[in-house]
Motif scaffolding. Structure first.
Motif, PDB file in Angstrom:
ATOM      1  N   ALA A 166       2.901  -2.689  -7.226  1.00  0.00           N
ATOM      2  CA  ALA A 166       4.478  -4.006  -7.274  1.00  0.00           C
ATOM      3  C   ALA A 166       4.834  -4.811  -7.712  1.00  0.00           C
ATOM      4  CB  ALA A 166       3.962  -4.668  -5.850  1.00  0.00           C
ATOM      5  N   LYS A 167       6.261  -5.004  -8.323  1.00  0.00           N
ATOM      6  CA  LYS A 167       6.712  -6.096  -9.073  1.00  0.00           C
ATOM      7  C   LYS A 167       6.389  -7.342  -8.898  1.00  0.00           C
ATOM      8  CE  LYS A 167      10.197  -2.759 -10.350  1.00  0.00           C
ATOM      9  NZ  LYS A 167      11.780  -2.402 -10.957  1.00  0.00           N
ATOM     10  N   GLN A 168       6.216  -7.741  -6.985  1.00  0.00           N
ATOM     11  CA  GLN A 168       5.668  -8.630  -6.737  1.00  0.00           C
ATOM     12  C   GLN A 168       4.112  -9.331  -6.899  1.00  0.00           C
ATOM     13  OE1 GLN A 168       8.148 -10.789  -4.002  1.00  0.00           O
ATOM     14  NE2 GLN A 168      10.093 -10.131  -4.606  1.00  0.00           N
ATOM     15  N   ALA A 169       3.699 -11.061  -6.977  1.00  0.00           N
ATOM     16  CA  ALA A 169       2.561 -10.849  -6.938  1.00  0.00           C
ATOM     17  C   ALA A 169       1.923 -10.431  -5.559  1.00  0.00           C
ATOM     18  CB  ALA A 169       2.319 -11.872  -7.009  1.00  0.00           C
ATOM     19  N   GLN A 170       2.421 -11.040  -5.169  1.00  0.00           N
ATOM     20  CA  GLN A 170       2.005 -11.464  -3.266  1.00  0.00           C
ATOM     21  C   GLN A 170       2.315 -11.108  -2.328  1.00  0.00           C
ATOM     22  OE1 GLN A 170       1.788 -14.293  -5.436  1.00  0.00           O
ATOM     23  NE2 GLN A 170       4.566 -14.456  -4.645  1.00  0.00           N
ATOM     24  N   TYR A 171       2.252 -10.783  -1.282  1.00  0.00           N
ATOM     25  CA  TYR A 171       3.263 -10.239   0.401  1.00  0.00           C
ATOM     26  C   TYR A 171       2.335 -10.913   1.089  1.00  0.00           C
ATOM     27  CZ  TYR A 171       6.032  -7.035  -3.086  1.00  0.00           C
ATOM     28  OH  TYR A 171       6.928  -6.857  -3.904  1.00  0.00           O
ATOM     29  N   ALA A 172       3.037 -11.455   2.583  1.00  0.00           N
ATOM     30  CA  ALA A 172       2.807 -12.020   3.060  1.00  0.00           C
ATOM     31  C   ALA A 172       2.523 -10.480   4.108  1.00  0.00           C
ATOM     32  CB  ALA A 172       3.681 -12.465   4.239  1.00  0.00           C
ATOM     33  N   LEU A 173       1.283 -11.045   5.421  1.00  0.00           N
ATOM     34  CA  LEU A 173       0.824  -9.766   6.200  1.00  0.00           C
ATOM     35  C   LEU A 173       2.175  -9.471   6.344  1.00  0.00           C
ATOM     36  CD1 LEU A 173      -2.119 -11.840   7.968  1.00  0.00           C
ATOM     37  CD2 LEU A 173      -2.521 -10.062   6.739  1.00  0.00           C
ATOM     38  N   LYS A 174       2.057  -7.877   6.692  1.00  0.00           N
ATOM     39  CA  LYS A 174       3.339  -6.798   7.694  1.00  0.00           C
ATOM     40  C   LYS A 174       4.242  -6.898   6.874  1.00  0.00           C
ATOM     41  CE  LYS A 174       0.546  -7.142  12.233  1.00  0.00           C
ATOM     42  NZ  LYS A 174       0.673  -7.673  13.356  1.00  0.00           N
ATOM     43  N   GLU A 175       4.566  -7.677   6.151  1.00  0.00           N
ATOM     44  CA  GLU A 175       5.658  -7.408   4.936  1.00  0.00           C
ATOM     45  C   GLU A 175       5.922  -6.250   4.406  1.00  0.00           C
ATOM     46  OE1 GLU A 175       8.276 -10.531   1.793  1.00  0.00           O
ATOM     47  OE2 GLU A 175       5.517 -10.857   1.902  1.00  0.00           O
ATOM     48  N   PRO A 176       7.182  -5.647   4.132  1.00  0.00           N
ATOM     49  CA  PRO A 176       7.421  -4.475   4.189  1.00  0.00           C
ATOM     50  C   PRO A 176       7.410  -4.916   1.941  1.00  0.00           C
ATOM     51  CG  PRO A 176       9.048  -4.346   5.030  1.00  0.00           C
ATOM     52  CD  PRO A 176       7.865  -5.937   4.687  1.00  0.00           C
ATOM     53  N   ILE A 177       6.149  -3.925   1.550  1.00  0.00           N
ATOM     54  CA  ILE A 177       6.171  -3.744  -0.104  1.00  0.00           C
ATOM     55  C   ILE A 177       7.000  -2.637  -0.625  1.00  0.00           C
ATOM     56  CG2 ILE A 177       3.905  -3.785  -1.084  1.00  0.00           C
ATOM     57  CD1 ILE A 177       2.206  -4.927   1.233  1.00  0.00           C
ATOM     58  N   PRO A 178       7.824  -3.372  -0.983  1.00  0.00           N
ATOM     59  CA  PRO A 178       8.034  -1.606  -1.900  1.00  0.00           C
ATOM     60  C   PRO A 178       7.104  -1.500  -2.997  1.00  0.00           C
ATOM     61  CG  PRO A 178       9.637  -3.715  -2.028  1.00  0.00           C
ATOM     62  CD  PRO A 178       8.903  -4.201  -2.012  1.00  0.00           C
ATOM     63  N   VAL A 179       6.977  -0.503  -3.112  1.00  0.00           N
ATOM     64  CA  VAL A 179       5.803   0.831  -4.447  1.00  0.00           C
ATOM     65  C   VAL A 179       6.063   1.256  -5.181  1.00  0.00           C
ATOM     66  CG1 VAL A 179       3.624   1.265  -4.792  1.00  0.00           C
ATOM     67  CG2 VAL A 179       3.641  -0.013  -2.129  1.00  0.00           C
ATOM     68  N   TYR A 180       6.249   0.793  -6.173  1.00  0.00           N
ATOM     69  CA  TYR A 180       6.949   1.727  -7.621  1.00  0.00           C
ATOM     70  C   TYR A 180       6.064   2.230  -7.894  1.00  0.00           C
ATOM     71  CZ  TYR A 180      10.511  -1.861  -6.867  1.00  0.00           C
ATOM     72  OH  TYR A 180      11.913  -2.380  -6.334  1.00  0.00           O
ATOM     73  N   SER A 181       6.255   3.824  -8.241  1.00  0.00           N
ATOM     74  CA  SER A 181       4.655   4.569  -8.686  1.00  0.00           C
ATOM     75  C   SER A 181       5.109   5.497  -9.690  1.00  0.00           C
ATOM     76  CB  SER A 181       4.502   6.012  -7.687  1.00  0.00           C
ATOM     77  OG  SER A 181       3.831   5.275  -6.509  1.00  0.00           O
ATOM     78  N   GLN A 182       4.641   5.851 -10.947  1.00  0.00           N
ATOM     79  CA  GLN A 182       5.166   6.402 -12.019  1.00  0.00           C
ATOM     80  C   GLN A 182       4.288   7.681 -12.594  1.00  0.00           C
ATOM     81  OE1 GLN A 182       5.731   4.137 -15.057  1.00  0.00           O
ATOM     82  NE2 GLN A 182       7.651   3.890 -15.195  1.00  0.00           N
ATOM     83  N   ILE A 183       4.990   8.973 -13.026  1.00  0.00           N
ATOM     84  CA  ILE A 183       3.966   9.808 -12.978  1.00  0.00           C
ATOM     85  C   ILE A 183       4.629  10.193 -14.114  1.00  0.00           C
ATOM     86  CG2 ILE A 183       3.143  12.246 -12.382  1.00  0.00           C
ATOM     87  CD1 ILE A 183       4.751  10.389  -9.652  1.00  0.00           C
ATOM     88  N   LEU A 184       3.170  11.130 -14.481  1.00  0.00           N
ATOM     89  CA  LEU A 184       3.994  12.187 -15.704  1.00  0.00           C
ATOM     90  C   LEU A 184       2.913  13.382 -15.787  1.00  0.00           C
ATOM     91  CD1 LEU A 184       4.740  11.916 -19.142  1.00  0.00           C
ATOM     92  CD2 LEU A 184       2.951  11.036 -19.324  1.00  0.00           C
ATOM     93  N   ILE A 185       3.194  13.684 -15.886  1.00  0.00           N
ATOM     94  CA  ILE A 185       2.350  15.341 -16.345  1.00  0.00           C
ATOM     95  C   ILE A 185       2.879  16.422 -17.959  1.00  0.00           C
ATOM     96  CG2 ILE A 185       2.793  18.244 -15.765  1.00  0.00           C
ATOM     97  CD1 ILE A 185       3.591  17.126 -12.412  1.00  0.00           C
ATOM     98  N   ARG A 186       1.865  15.797 -18.144  1.00  0.00           N
ATOM     99  CA  ARG A 186       2.119  16.494 -19.705  1.00  0.00           C
ATOM    100  C   ARG A 186       2.112  18.692 -20.167  1.00  0.00           C
ATOM    101  NH1 ARG A 186       1.703  10.894 -21.808  1.00  0.00           N
ATOM    102  NH2 ARG A 186      -0.903  10.172 -21.280  1.00  0.00           N
TER     103      ARG A 186
END
Length: 816
Positions: free
Chosen positions: A357-377
């Motif tokens: 996540a790009k923010q340190a904290q979120y409130a209960l039940k608050e939507p959390i944008p999650v960023y994922s990165q993947i690298l396949i060698r």
């Protein structure tokens, strides 16, 4: 007063790279080490009482040398010890030591477990430990861990008798022996059998020792040389052990690396006695597992063909091993080996993926944008198949190209350590879900699941969602994601002292963890007490906003005590949590949400003098406590002690263990003695008897011992009832020793010069009285005090009598 959006910096100013935040990344030698460990089917559990009790050299040898599944069960989290790096005590210290243990285990390769026992402080015998813990429930916890872990061999650090040196130590050995038997008995703790099976370990041994002047080893004991060198790791087990043990920074256990032969000794306790090796008579091959022959053959072939220069060549073979493991009927070894195989698959392939996540904290039940990165060698037959909670389908990706995707999740549980979620008794944590017992941390963290098609097989992996940012000095940083109440209300102290009926002003820090937090703060005071205003409205527009609000509390007409609590009404709900952050370089930032409450105590207290100088030691809260009752406290640096005029201070207090940790005391001591001689009052808080930076702590000789009184309600006898420190400015009586917490005192004095007055006598049940807890001497025109009394525990806990006695000790009747 509002403080705009500084909460992020407050919580996450210190970096720490969080393990397991990304894919398993291992050098080729460690991948080979892991492949060899796949063909070892055995386990061993080490049991002791505290963080730092474990033998890290032996753990490293067992985990990385013998390649066994190795665990350490610490009965407690070390909550009752001393803290050399800060002023955290009790539960907060236990949280620090938990993280230090986890860092140690990441180094030596073992796993970490706990019971729900709370370290309530030094215990002189196991009977006291069991009385406070509740023996049966802690025994049940040990049995639970054994049944889950299923060790072939159990090892204890301590004996069951006084040679253990601590009641918790001997208690851990007793519990290990009784649990060794009970874990195999279906009639004992049958409620556990809904989730686990009975288990009988082959043997229980005691890892004897030679330290602290106590040699429990002998030539007729089983001996193992654990000082060998591991070429795949490039280190010996003594070197790994020192790195592991040096993680115990709050205890000052930085260790030198040991190289060369190192014998460990073992004495049989229960089960089959071993003559040549700890694991003799125990099959540690796949032959012990039904249908394990095929997986053993595949692992042997993979190990033989492994290429250090190109671990990815082993990926197809690892997929075949995984497929074979999934067919096993032995659920225990199936689960354990699949976890290891999947870790090796990721490491060998170089596959990399993470979620943050790009923010340190979120409130209960608050939507959390999650960023994922993947690298396949390149060079691997791997395709991304699925990612959980996606916002949009993932883009097509080429080999060796970063894939960026976004998910959205929410969390309905605070990221509060599970063992601190509820109030608890002195001896044990309150854990409502028994399935959580044993875990070192919360097992139910927010996560994202990744699925890949690897060599034609769909394989799934979980990754915890963490907070990720870049520090301009330390680079890329990972920290735990914080799930918080929408608003917290934090009091500065855990206890507040009221002098008579005088009102006190309180400040409460409101922190918002979501946008648009509006509501009302309601202080709740003990019956008969008054609060003004009775409620305070707040409006925190943005996440990260802070507001400091104030109210006044007036005690009832007579002395008394109670609880001040805070209710936070917002969004149609009521919350009652504060905020506490523990921030050190060597552990992940720990964010807690303790109950928004504090003890309030009404005290009949007279004060003499005003200005106090304080020289910090290993860390305590004495300055904050003295400020509460009206003193002006100046924290003095070494330079200020040596180079400024001290005569303006009515008294000077040294922090706990100053003479153990500060090299400058050699230079400061003559200056402090001159301050006393000229009419000042100097109070030295406790110091450990060894090592000391100087031998003479006072103007006249005395020696320190390890003697202590651990019974907090032990009778106190006044040896000098007419002495000033018991009469001015407050008349001290036996009542002033009511309500003390954890203990009376530690590291008492002996061989006391007659020029000192021993003021108090006390002892634990069955022991001789000691008069070394409190010494007072006149020196020149001033007063010198050495105190082994644990004021550093009592004042933050709001104990009235401790305040009254400390005020007397730092008061000088000659200057009134």
């Amino acid at each position: 007063m509002k403080l705009r959006a500084s909460l992020l910096l407050f919580i996450f100013a210190t970096p720490f790279f969080l393990k397991a935040q990304t894919s398993t990344q291992l050098p080729a030698g460690e991948i080979k080490q892991g492949l060899e460990a796949l063909n070892v089917v055995g386990s061993v559990l080490y049991i002791a009482a505290h963080p730092d009790d474990e033998n890290t050299r032996l753990l490293a040898y067992l985990a990385k040398g013998r390649k066994l599944r190795t665990g350490y069960l610490s009965l407690t989290r070390g909550d009752g010890g001393q803290n050399l790096i800060g002023n955290e005590q009790a539960d907060l210290l236990g949280l620090i030591r938990t993280q230090e243990l986890l860092a140690a285990r990441r180094t030596d390769g073992a796993e970490q477990f706990f019971t729900r026992a709370n370290d309530f402080g030094f215990s002189k015998n196991p009977e006291e430990s069991f009385k406070i813990w509740g023996k049966q429930q802690i025994l049940g916890d040990v049995v639970w861990v054994i049944r889950k872990f299923r060790p072939d061999v159990i090892i204890t650090r301590f004996p069951e008798d006084g040679r253990a040196g601590h009641g918790h130590h001997s208690a851990s050995a007793i519990l290990a022996r009784e649990a060794f038997i009970a874990a195999a008995d279906p009639k004992q703790f049958p409620e556990q059998l809904k989730y686990v099976k009975i288990w009988q370990a082959k043997r229980l041994v005691w890892n004897t020792f030679n330290f602290g002047g106590n040699n429990t080893t002998s030539d007729d004991q089983l001996k193992i040389d654990v000082g060998s060198f591991n070429p795949l790791l490039g280190k010996g087990y003594g070197e790994i052990a020192a790195e592991s043990r040096s993680n115990h920074k709050s205890q000052g256990f930085g260790s030198a690396k040991q190289r060369g032969p190192a014998l460990e000794y073992f004495s049989p306790v229960a089960g089959d006695a071993a003559k040549q090796d700890l694991f003799e008579g125990i099959d540690q091959t796949w032959a012990r597992v039904k249908d394990g022959q095929e997986i053993s053959r595949l692992i042997q072939e993979t190990n033989a063909a492994y290429q250090l220069t190109d671990p990815s060549k082993s990926v197809p073979a690892l997929v075949r091993i995984l497929t074979a493991a999934e067919k096993l009927s032995d659920d225990y070894w199936k689960t354990e080996k699949i976890k290891k195989i999947k870790e090796l698959l990721v490491a060998a392939s170089g596959l990399w993926f993470e979620s943050y996540a790009k923010q340190a904290q979120y409130a209960l039940k608050e939507p959390i944008p999650v960023y994922s990165q993947i690298l396949i060698r390149p060079g691997n037959s791997i395709v991304l198949s699925e990612v959980s909670d996606l916002v949009a389908p993932p883009p097509a990706a080429q080999s060796n190209e970063i894939i960026n995707i976004q998910s959205k999740i929410s969390a309905d549980q605070l990221s509060q350590p599970y063992w601190l979620a509820e109030k608890h008794a002195i001896g044990t944590y309150t854990i409502n879900d028994p399935l959580l017992i044993g875990y070192p941390e919360n097992p139910n963290l927010p996560k994202i699941t990744f699925s890949f098609n690897i060599e034609g097989k769909i394989i799934s992996f979980d990754r915890p969602v963490v907070y990720k940012y870049t520090d301009p000095v330390k680079g890329e940083i990972y920290q735990p994601l914080v799930i918080a109440p929408p608003v917290t209300a934090t009091l500065a102290e855990k206890a507040y002292v009221f002098n008579g009926n005088q009102p006190r002003n309180f400040s409460v820090q409101l922190n918002s963890f979501k946008d648009g937090s509006q509501g009302t703060l309601i202080p709740v005071v003990p019956g008969g007490w008054k609060v003004s205003p009775e409620k305070i409205d707040f409006n925190l527009a943005a996440k990260g906003d802070q507001e400091l609000v104030n109210f006044t509390v007036t005690p009832a007409g007579s002395t008394g005590s109670g609880t001040l609590s805070l209710k936070i009404q917002t969004g149609g709900q009521t919350f009652n949590r504060g905020l506490h952050v523990i921030n050190y370089d060597h552990i992940p930032v720990q964010t807690l949400f303790p109950l928004a409450e504090a003890r309030v105590e009404q005290v009949d207290l007279k004060i003499s003098g005003k200005k106090i100088g304080y020289i910090a030691g290993a860390g305590d809260l004495i300055p904050q406590s003295l400020k509460q009752i009206g003193y002006e406290v100046t924290v003095l640096s070494d330079h200020e002690v040596l180079n400024t005029d001290l005569s303006g201070f009515d008294a000077i207090i040294t922090g706990v263990r100053l003479y153990n940790i500060n090299e400058q005391v050699k230079a400061m001591q003559p200056k402090l003695m001159k301050y006393v001689e000229a009419g000042g009052t100097l109070m030295i808080q406790y110091n450990v008897n060894s090592p000391l930076k100087i031998n003479e702590l006072g103007p006249y000789p005395f020696k320190l011992t390890r003697d202590r009184v651990t019974e907090e309600d032990a009778k106190v006898t006044f040896l000098a009832p007419e002495h000033q420190v018991l009469n001015y400015p407050n008349k001290i009586t036996a009542k002033d020793f009511d309500g003390w917490v954890q203990e009376r005192g530690i590291y008492f004095a002996t061989d006391i010069d007659p020029k000192y007055t021993a003021v108090l006598s006390m002892n634990d049940a069955g022991e001789k009285p000691s008069n070394g807890s409190l010494l007072v001497a006149s020196y020149g025109k001033g007063k010198y005090v050495y105190s082994g009394l644990v004021f550093y525990r009592e004042l933050p806990a709001g104990v009235p009598g401790a305040y009254r006695l400390l005020v007397n000790l730092i008061s000088n009747q000659n200057t009134k």
